[in-house]
Design a protein around this motif. Structure first.
Motif, PDB file in Angstrom:
ATOM      1  N   GLU A 188       0.802  -1.222   0.000  1.00  0.00           N
ATOM      2  CA  GLU A 188       0.000   0.000   0.000  1.00  0.00           C
ATOM      3  C   GLU A 188       0.834   1.272   0.000  1.00  0.00           C
ATOM      4  OE1 GLU A 188      -3.230   0.245  -0.385  1.00  0.00           O
ATOM      5  OE2 GLU A 188      -3.434  -1.938  -0.518  1.00  0.00           O
ATOM      6  N   ASP A 189       2.140   1.165   0.293  1.00  0.00           N
ATOM      7  CA  ASP A 189       2.965   2.370   0.372  1.00  0.00           C
ATOM      8  C   ASP A 189       3.522   2.802  -0.986  1.00  0.00           C
ATOM      9  OD1 ASP A 189       4.556   0.135   0.216  1.00  0.00           O
ATOM     10  OD2 ASP A 189       6.134   0.923   1.520  1.00  0.00           O
ATOM     11  N   MET A 190       3.220   2.066  -2.046  1.00  0.00           N
ATOM     12  CA  MET A 190       3.660   2.440  -3.380  1.00  0.00           C
ATOM     13  C   MET A 190       2.491   3.076  -4.134  1.00  0.00           C
ATOM     14  SD  MET A 190       5.977   2.591  -5.795  1.00  0.00           S
ATOM     15  CE  MET A 190       7.313   1.422  -5.447  1.00  0.00           C
ATOM     16  N   ASP A 191       2.708   4.290  -4.649  1.00  0.00           N
ATOM     17  CA  ASP A 191       1.669   4.943  -5.441  1.00  0.00           C
ATOM     18  C   ASP A 191       1.684   4.378  -6.857  1.00  0.00           C
ATOM     19  OD1 ASP A 191       0.491   6.633  -3.565  1.00  0.00           O
ATOM     20  OD2 ASP A 191       2.027   8.168  -3.819  1.00  0.00           O
ATOM     21  N   LEU A 192       0.542   3.810  -7.264  1.00  0.00           N
ATOM     22  CA  LEU A 192       0.407   3.200  -8.580  1.00  0.00           C
ATOM     23  C   LEU A 192      -0.245   4.196  -9.538  1.00  0.00           C
ATOM     24  CD1 LEU A 192      -0.918  -0.353  -7.602  1.00  0.00           C
ATOM     25  CD2 LEU A 192       1.454   0.438  -7.802  1.00  0.00           C
ATOM     26  N   MET A 193       0.444   4.486 -10.621  1.00  0.00           N
ATOM     27  CA  MET A 193      -0.033   5.456 -11.596  1.00  0.00           C
ATOM     28  C   MET A 193      -0.389   4.701 -12.880  1.00  0.00           C
ATOM     29  SD  MET A 193       2.837   8.351 -10.701  1.00  0.00           S
ATOM     30  CE  MET A 193       1.944   9.722 -11.439  1.00  0.00           C
ATOM     31  N   ILE A 194      -1.678   4.706 -13.202  1.00  0.00           N
ATOM     32  CA  ILE A 194      -2.186   3.901 -14.300  1.00  0.00           C
ATOM     33  C   ILE A 194      -2.203   4.722 -15.586  1.00  0.00           C
ATOM     34  CG2 ILE A 194      -4.046   2.403 -15.078  1.00  0.00           C
ATOM     35  CD1 ILE A 194      -2.724   1.600 -12.393  1.00  0.00           C
ATOM     36  N   GLU A 195      -1.439   4.286 -16.563  1.00  0.00           N
ATOM     37  CA  GLU A 195      -1.335   4.943 -17.869  1.00  0.00           C
ATOM     38  C   GLU A 195      -2.240   4.217 -18.867  1.00  0.00           C
ATOM     39  OE1 GLU A 195      -0.981   7.176 -20.333  1.00  0.00           O
ATOM     40  OE2 GLU A 195       1.157   7.528 -19.886  1.00  0.00           O
ATOM     41  N   VAL A 196      -3.106   4.979 -19.542  1.00  0.00           N
ATOM     42  CA  VAL A 196      -4.023   4.371 -20.507  1.00  0.00           C
ATOM     43  C   VAL A 196      -3.727   4.823 -21.938  1.00  0.00           C
ATOM     44  CG1 VAL A 196      -6.455   3.883 -21.002  1.00  0.00           C
ATOM     45  CG2 VAL A 196      -5.745   4.269 -18.661  1.00  0.00           C
ATOM     46  N   HIS A 197      -2.903   5.846 -22.091  1.00  0.00           N
ATOM     47  CA  HIS A 197      -2.439   6.283 -23.412  1.00  0.00           C
ATOM     48  C   HIS A 197      -3.566   6.708 -24.356  1.00  0.00           C
ATOM     49  CE1 HIS A 197       1.590   4.185 -22.628  1.00  0.00           C
ATOM     50  NE2 HIS A 197       1.876   5.455 -22.914  1.00  0.00           N
ATOM     51  N   ARG A 198      -4.638   7.280 -23.798  1.00  0.00           N
ATOM     52  CA  ARG A 198      -5.696   7.871 -24.627  1.00  0.00           C
ATOM     53  C   ARG A 198      -6.430   6.842 -25.473  1.00  0.00           C
ATOM     54  NH1 ARG A 198      -1.140  10.113 -24.476  1.00  0.00           N
ATOM     55  NH2 ARG A 198      -0.401   9.226 -26.449  1.00  0.00           N
ATOM     56  N   ARG A 199      -6.378   5.592 -25.067  1.00  0.00           N
ATOM     57  CA  ARG A 199      -6.837   4.525 -25.958  1.00  0.00           C
ATOM     58  C   ARG A 199      -8.338   4.249 -25.889  1.00  0.00           C
ATOM     59  NH1 ARG A 199      -3.911  -0.581 -25.123  1.00  0.00           N
ATOM     60  NH2 ARG A 199      -2.327   0.490 -23.922  1.00  0.00           N
ATOM     61  N   PHE A 220      -5.211   8.171 -12.738  1.00  0.00           N
ATOM     62  CA  PHE A 220      -5.748   7.450 -13.892  1.00  0.00           C
ATOM     63  C   PHE A 220      -5.485   8.362 -15.098  1.00  0.00           C
ATOM     64  CE2 PHE A 220      -9.753   5.795 -16.131  1.00  0.00           C
ATOM     65  CZ  PHE A 220      -9.154   4.603 -16.506  1.00  0.00           C
ATOM     66  N   GLU A 221      -4.429   8.059 -15.841  1.00  0.00           N
ATOM     67  CA  GLU A 221      -3.911   9.022 -16.824  1.00  0.00           C
ATOM     68  C   GLU A 221      -4.411   8.781 -18.240  1.00  0.00           C
ATOM     69  OE1 GLU A 221       0.423  10.199 -18.654  1.00  0.00           O
ATOM     70  OE2 GLU A 221       0.221  10.088 -16.473  1.00  0.00           O
ATOM     71  N   GLU A 222      -4.844   9.866 -18.877  1.00  0.00           N
ATOM     72  CA  GLU A 222      -5.223   9.899 -20.290  1.00  0.00           C
ATOM     73  C   GLU A 222      -6.157   8.746 -20.664  1.00  0.00           C
ATOM     74  OE1 GLU A 222      -4.434  12.681 -21.716  1.00  0.00           O
ATOM     75  OE2 GLU A 222      -2.408  12.664 -22.528  1.00  0.00           O
ATOM     76  N   LEU A 242     -11.203   8.608  -8.496  1.00  0.00           N
ATOM     77  CA  LEU A 242      -9.929   8.476  -9.207  1.00  0.00           C
ATOM     78  C   LEU A 242      -9.502   9.842  -9.722  1.00  0.00           C
ATOM     79  CD1 LEU A 242     -10.293   5.247 -11.415  1.00  0.00           C
ATOM     80  CD2 LEU A 242      -9.236   5.468  -9.170  1.00  0.00           C
ATOM     81  N   ARG A 243      -8.212  10.151  -9.557  1.00  0.00           N
ATOM     82  CA  ARG A 243      -7.696  11.398 -10.120  1.00  0.00           C
ATOM     83  C   ARG A 243      -7.456  11.198 -11.620  1.00  0.00           C
ATOM     84  NH1 ARG A 243      -3.962  11.146  -5.760  1.00  0.00           N
ATOM     85  NH2 ARG A 243      -4.347  12.640  -4.097  1.00  0.00           N
ATOM     86  N   VAL A 244      -8.183  11.908 -12.445  1.00  0.00           N
ATOM     87  CA  VAL A 244      -8.030  11.795 -13.890  1.00  0.00           C
ATOM     88  C   VAL A 244      -7.011  12.826 -14.366  1.00  0.00           C
ATOM     89  CG1 VAL A 244      -9.191  12.092 -16.117  1.00  0.00           C
ATOM     90  CG2 VAL A 244     -10.319  10.848 -14.257  1.00  0.00           C
ATOM     91  N   VAL A 245      -6.089  12.353 -15.202  1.00  0.00           N
ATOM     92  CA  VAL A 245      -5.003  13.192 -15.726  1.00  0.00           C
ATOM     93  C   VAL A 245      -5.170  13.367 -17.233  1.00  0.00           C
ATOM     94  CG1 VAL A 245      -2.499  13.463 -15.934  1.00  0.00           C
ATOM     95  CG2 VAL A 245      -3.471  12.195 -13.990  1.00  0.00           C
ATOM     96  N   THR A 246      -4.912  14.593 -17.727  1.00  0.00           N
ATOM     97  CA  THR A 246      -4.784  14.806 -19.160  1.00  0.00           C
ATOM     98  C   THR A 246      -3.858  15.996 -19.375  1.00  0.00           C
ATOM     99  OG1 THR A 246      -6.032  14.800 -21.240  1.00  0.00           O
ATOM    100  CG2 THR A 246      -6.659  16.457 -19.618  1.00  0.00           C
ATOM    101  N   GLY A 247      -3.373  16.147 -20.619  1.00  0.00           N
ATOM    102  CA  GLY A 247      -2.512  17.300 -20.925  1.00  0.00           C
ATOM    103  C   GLY A 247      -1.216  16.954 -21.612  1.00  0.00           C
ATOM    104  N   GLU A 248      -0.858  15.677 -21.651  1.00  0.00           N
ATOM    105  CA  GLU A 248       0.404  15.256 -22.254  1.00  0.00           C
ATOM    106  C   GLU A 248       0.492  15.599 -23.741  1.00  0.00           C
ATOM    107  OE1 GLU A 248       2.089  10.827 -23.482  1.00  0.00           O
ATOM    108  OE2 GLU A 248       1.088  11.110 -21.560  1.00  0.00           O
ATOM    109  N   THR A 249      -0.641  15.603 -24.425  1.00  0.00           N
ATOM    110  CA  THR A 249      -0.641  15.892 -25.855  1.00  0.00           C
ATOM    111  C   THR A 249      -1.094  17.320 -26.150  1.00  0.00           C
ATOM    112  OG1 THR A 249      -2.897  15.033 -26.125  1.00  0.00           O
ATOM    113  CG2 THR A 249      -1.077  13.478 -26.415  1.00  0.00           C
ATOM    114  N   MET A 250      -1.009  18.175 -25.155  1.00  0.00           N
ATOM    115  CA  MET A 250      -1.380  19.587 -25.321  1.00  0.00           C
ATOM    116  C   MET A 250      -0.133  20.446 -25.179  1.00  0.00           C
ATOM    117  SD  MET A 250      -4.896  19.581 -23.136  1.00  0.00           S
ATOM    118  CE  MET A 250      -6.237  18.476 -23.581  1.00  0.00           C
ATOM    119  N   TYR A 251      -0.046  21.488 -25.980  1.00  0.00           N
ATOM    120  CA  TYR A 251       1.192  22.249 -26.042  1.00  0.00           C
ATOM    121  C   TYR A 251       1.002  23.756 -25.815  1.00  0.00           C
ATOM    122  CZ  TYR A 251       1.467  17.969 -28.748  1.00  0.00           C
ATOM    123  OH  TYR A 251       1.320  16.672 -29.163  1.00  0.00           O
ATOM    124  N   THR A 252      -0.245  24.192 -25.699  1.00  0.00           N
ATOM    125  CA  THR A 252      -0.496  25.632 -25.608  1.00  0.00           C
ATOM    126  C   THR A 252      -1.414  25.967 -24.436  1.00  0.00           C
ATOM    127  OG1 THR A 252      -2.469  25.569 -27.021  1.00  0.00           O
ATOM    128  CG2 THR A 252      -0.322  25.782 -28.127  1.00  0.00           C
TER     129      THR A 252
END
Length: 392
Positions: A188-199, A220-222, A242-252
């Motif tokens: 439980e002491d390891m933070d698991l970051m789940i990558e979904v790659h916008r799929r 819970f990313e992309e 779940l914390r939802v993440v986005t922004g990796e493919t944004m540049y502006t």
């Protein structure tokens, strides 16, 4: 007497990783030099290198301090106000190098020039360690080695099938079992970051997200294609725990503005080496503050320049959460890294010398010629992947 840009030179470097790295050395009229780095994709590195070479004539002779002017002028007149990942990546490397020069001229680390540090150690998570894994057992074994190195957070993609919008029950079951095995093995002491790659489609992302909630993922990313933020927002609204993440493919700023105004994510993860560099990232982080959205920089770049630039930004942004470190590039980067950044127990130490606080051995850099990677593609290749019968 003003200090101007004298020379801009890009370098492709093979660090024994799935892509080449692209560094940029900028030399000023007073002899001061700085290092920058571009985000690049496998097989497309030469495109961004060509952008740097094409932009250089317009920048030679410009004052090194005129970063905002150059950024705006390049977008308006060179790019004709059209967004492009390769353009923004190229400019970001030059911009980062200019901050390195400015810090050296001023005798200050970059973070003191962009607001002053909010923190002296930067929490980082490990990525890249899982590349090439064939099954859950191998993924778990590698993850345990990452934990032994002292990291307290890691990210990986639990799916083993091609990136497709709709998945089968078998694929979802496999991914859920993968996350479950990781939690059981790492504790439980390891933070698991789940990558979904916008799929995924919203339905598939929501269904999968509900099934892994019990394993307490850190993020819970992309989950969906961020080009259509309605999809991402639908997932966020349906997965309140779940914390939802986005922004990796944004540049502006314009793209991030839409994320914030639509309340489409809990965390944004832009990349310093593609989002108009250090100043661009600071603007984006500041935009997210009043929305209580966390700032977690993406960093699929080197453990030298890309990491250093990310750390300086992360040190200043109050809403910073955690930064990315690709551990699979470090061994190759160490060959050319003159002042390695220390990482201990999941925290990177902030460089304190003027500029970015890093340097590269150019002679050693030139010894490692770039590999001629082909652009990544899955077209007509589904037979090479697990669950191939699901795509027939």
């Amino acid at each position: 007497m003003s200090v101007t840009i004298k020379k801009i030179e890009p370098f492709l470097y093979y660090a024994d990783t799935p892509k080449n790295l692209l560094f940029c050395r900028v030399e000023a009229s007073d002899g001061t030099y700085g290092w920058g780095e571009s985000y690049v994709g496998k097989g497309k590195e030469k495109v961004t290198k060509s952008y740097i070479e094409s932009m250089a004539p317009a920048l030679i002779g410009q004052e090194v301090f005129a970063i905002k002017h150059m950024s705006t002028s390049l977008f308006d007149d060179f790019q004709i106000r059209r967004s492009s990942v390769d353009f923004f990546s190229a400019w970001s490397s030059i911009e980062i190098a200019l901050w390195d020069i400015i810090g050296k001229i001023c005798g200050q680390p970059v973070y003191n020039l962009i607001g002053g540090r909010y923190r002296s150690r930067i929490r980082v998570y490990a990525n890249g360690w899982w590349f090439g894994t064939k099954d859950t057992d191998e993924t778990v074994k590698r993850a345990l080695k990452i934990k032994e190195q002292g990291f307290t957070a890691l990210k990986w993609d639990p799916f083993y099938s091609p990136w497709r919008t709709y998945i089968t029950k078998k694929e979802e079951d496999h991914a859920v079992a993968n996350v479950k095995a990781m939690r059981e093995a790492l504790g439980e002491d390891m933070d698991l970051m789940i990558e979904v790659h916008r799929r995924l489609s919203p339905y598939d992302a929501i269904h999968f997200g509900h099934r892994i909630e019990e394993f307490n993922p850190f993020v819970f990313e992309e989950p969906c294609l961020s080009d259509n933020l309605d999809l991402v927002r639908t997932v966020k609204q349906s997965l309140p725990f779940l914390r939802v993440v986005t922004g990796e493919t944004m540049y502006t700023k314009e793209e991030i503005k839409n994320v914030l105004e639509m309340h489409a994510a809990d965390v944004i993860n832009p990349d310093t080496c593609v989002c108009n560099g250090i100043h661009g990232m600071m603007e984006i982080a500041s935009m997210a503050e009043p929305y209580n959205v966390c700032f977690s920089p993406h960093n699929y770049n080197s453990s030298i320049v890309g990491l250093a630039a990310t750390l300086h930004v992360s040190a200043v942004a109050p809403n910073f959460n955690i930064a990315e470190l690709f551990v699979n590039v470090k061994e190759g980067c160490d060959l050319i890294d003159i002042n390695p950044i220390k990482v201990d127990h999941g925290f990177a130490e902030l460089p304190t010398t003027p500029g970015l606080g890093i340097d590269i051995d150019v002679k050693e850099l030139l010894r490692h010629q770039a590999q001629d990677f082909k652009a990544s593609t899955l077209i007509s290749c589904e037979k090479e992947y697990p669950c191939k019968e699901d795509y027939i």
